[in-house]
Design a protein around this motif. Structure first.
Motif, mmCIF file in Angstrom:
data_model
loop_
_atom_site.group_PDB
_atom_site.id
_atom_site.type_symbol
_atom_site.label_atom_id
_atom_site.label_comp_id
_atom_site.label_asym_id
_atom_site.label_seq_id
_atom_site.Cartn_x
_atom_site.Cartn_y
_atom_site.Cartn_z
ATOM 1 N N LEU A 22 3.433 3.019 -0.052
ATOM 2 C CA LEU A 22 4.131 4.081 0.051
ATOM 3 C C LEU A 22 5.713 3.805 -0.862
ATOM 4 C CD1 LEU A 22 4.019 4.706 3.895
ATOM 5 C CD2 LEU A 22 2.718 5.986 2.003
ATOM 6 N N THR A 23 6.027 2.681 -0.955
ATOM 7 C CA THR A 23 7.488 2.651 -1.780
ATOM 8 C C THR A 23 7.264 2.765 -3.120
ATOM 9 O OG1 THR A 23 8.125 0.824 -0.346
ATOM 10 C CG2 THR A 23 9.074 1.069 -2.532
ATOM 11 N N GLY A 93 12.787 5.352 -12.320
ATOM 12 C CA GLY A 93 12.584 6.423 -11.143
ATOM 13 C C GLY A 93 12.026 6.292 -10.077
ATOM 14 N N ILE A 94 10.793 5.560 -10.278
ATOM 15 C CA ILE A 94 9.968 5.050 -9.214
ATOM 16 C C ILE A 94 10.634 4.561 -8.058
ATOM 17 C CG2 ILE A 94 7.922 3.511 -8.585
ATOM 18 C CD1 ILE A 94 6.853 3.994 -11.259
ATOM 19 N N ARG A 95 11.684 3.614 -8.316
ATOM 20 C CA ARG A 95 12.618 3.204 -7.214
ATOM 21 C C ARG A 95 13.161 4.134 -6.247
ATOM 22 N NH1 ARG A 95 13.479 0.733 -3.414
ATOM 23 N NH2 ARG A 95 14.376 -1.334 -3.166
ATOM 24 N N VAL A 97 12.663 8.024 -6.180
ATOM 25 C CA VAL A 97 11.703 8.972 -5.676
ATOM 26 C C VAL A 97 10.413 8.797 -5.690
ATOM 27 C CG1 VAL A 97 13.513 10.769 -6.181
ATOM 28 C CG2 VAL A 97 11.777 10.198 -7.831
ATOM 29 N N GLY A 98 9.795 7.596 -6.268
ATOM 30 C CA GLY A 98 8.535 7.306 -6.544
ATOM 31 C C GLY A 98 7.858 8.179 -7.569
ATOM 32 N N VAL A 99 6.508 7.539 -7.926
ATOM 33 C CA VAL A 99 5.911 8.038 -9.274
ATOM 34 C C VAL A 99 5.291 9.447 -9.010
ATOM 35 C CG1 VAL A 99 3.580 6.941 -8.450
ATOM 36 C CG2 VAL A 99 4.129 7.294 -10.974
ATOM 37 N N VAL A 100 4.899 9.885 -7.714
ATOM 38 C CA VAL A 100 4.407 10.971 -7.561
ATOM 39 C C VAL A 100 5.404 12.178 -7.570
ATOM 40 C CG1 VAL A 100 3.250 12.550 -5.772
ATOM 41 C CG2 VAL A 100 2.713 10.183 -6.070
ATOM 42 N N LEU A 101 6.569 11.988 -6.916
ATOM 43 C CA LEU A 101 7.765 12.927 -7.122
ATOM 44 C C LEU A 101 8.357 12.823 -8.355
ATOM 45 C CD1 LEU A 101 8.592 12.322 -3.378
ATOM 46 C CD2 LEU A 101 7.250 13.950 -4.234
ATOM 47 N N MET A 102 8.343 11.714 -9.093
ATOM 48 C CA MET A 102 9.013 11.755 -10.457
ATOM 49 C C MET A 102 8.698 13.130 -11.146
ATOM 50 S SD MET A 102 11.373 9.992 -11.667
ATOM 51 C CE MET A 102 12.508 10.064 -13.265
ATOM 52 N N SER A 103 7.528 13.192 -11.268
ATOM 53 C CA SER A 103 7.105 14.448 -12.177
ATOM 54 C C SER A 103 7.753 15.840 -11.672
ATOM 55 C CB SER A 103 5.753 14.639 -11.995
ATOM 56 O OG SER A 103 5.418 14.982 -10.613
#
Length: 219
Positions: A22-23, A93-95, A97-103
């Motif tokens: 999840l993180t 940016g993963i730290r 907002v996460g990899v999914v929301l980074m897009s």
């Protein structure tokens, strides 16, 4: 879809792994430290320096790739540099907002900025401003609304994650820009079209009255 299906099983059999996943997917900005802030600052500085150094080349490439090649610009090298910077931005940016929301954070501020200007330099500044505004408001509302909900509903444990809240703010800014931007907003365009049609109808009525009897007064 496959990932969510697997996650629904992992959350019960491997709880610690599920939390780490999840993180990675949605970020955890609340646990960021000063070290993360320094890393973000260094990345922002590197991006700004690269834009200043290669601004003309980026502008020409954006306008016409073939024309840039004819001028002797190393298009492939600059594109490779851009890909590296984008990759670093996503990884760092993963730290937050996460990899999914980074897009969404890569797209929404730029789309919002595009509605207000046709100049490349202004677009870059506005996109950066909208990104910073989304980050600030997302963090602020995440903390404030969570505290307010815990006061109103103490047993519900309602928590608004920071990463998704940042993306929601960015999406809201982008939506408002698409609808209400002074020149390109959909609502503003529809209003201009309606006003133009109304003006045309009024002019046609007056012309028709004039054709019927040019000398007759019209009340």
């Amino acid at each position: 879809g496959v990932g969510i299906t697997i996650t629904s099983e992992v959350q019960f059999s491997y709880t610690s792994l599920y939390k780490q996943t999840l993180t990675y997917l949605y970020g955890q900005a609340a646990t960021m430290t000063d070290t993360h802030i320094v890393i973000y600052g260094i990345l922002a500085l590197v991006v700004i320096v690269m834009i200043l150094l290669f601004y003309k080349e980026l502008q020409v490439m954006t306008f016409d790739r073939q024309y840039a090649k004819s001028l002797g610009i190393s298009v492939h090298a600059i594109e490779l540099l851009l890909f590296i910077l984008v990759t670093l931005a996503v990884i760092i940016g993963i730290r937050s907002v996460g990899v999914v929301l980074m897009s969404a954070m890569l797209i929404a501020p730029a789309v919002a900025a595009r509605q207000f200007t046709n100049r490349f330099s202004v677009l870059l500044i506005l996109a950066a401003f909208f990104g910073m505004l989304s980050g600030f408001l997302g963090n602020y509302f995440s903390v404030e609304i969570t505290e307010r909900m815990s006061t109103i509903y103490p047993s519900a444990r309602i928590i608004l994650p920071t990463g998704p809240m940042i993306v929601l703010i960015a999406t809201a800014i982008c939506t408002l820009a698409l609808l209400f931007a002074p020149e390109k907003g959909m609502v503003i365009r529809l209003w201009r079209i309606a006003r133009f049609r109304y003006t045309c109808i009024c002019e046609n009525i007056l012309k028709e009255m004039w054709r019927i009897d040019p000398k007759k007064a019209v009340n």
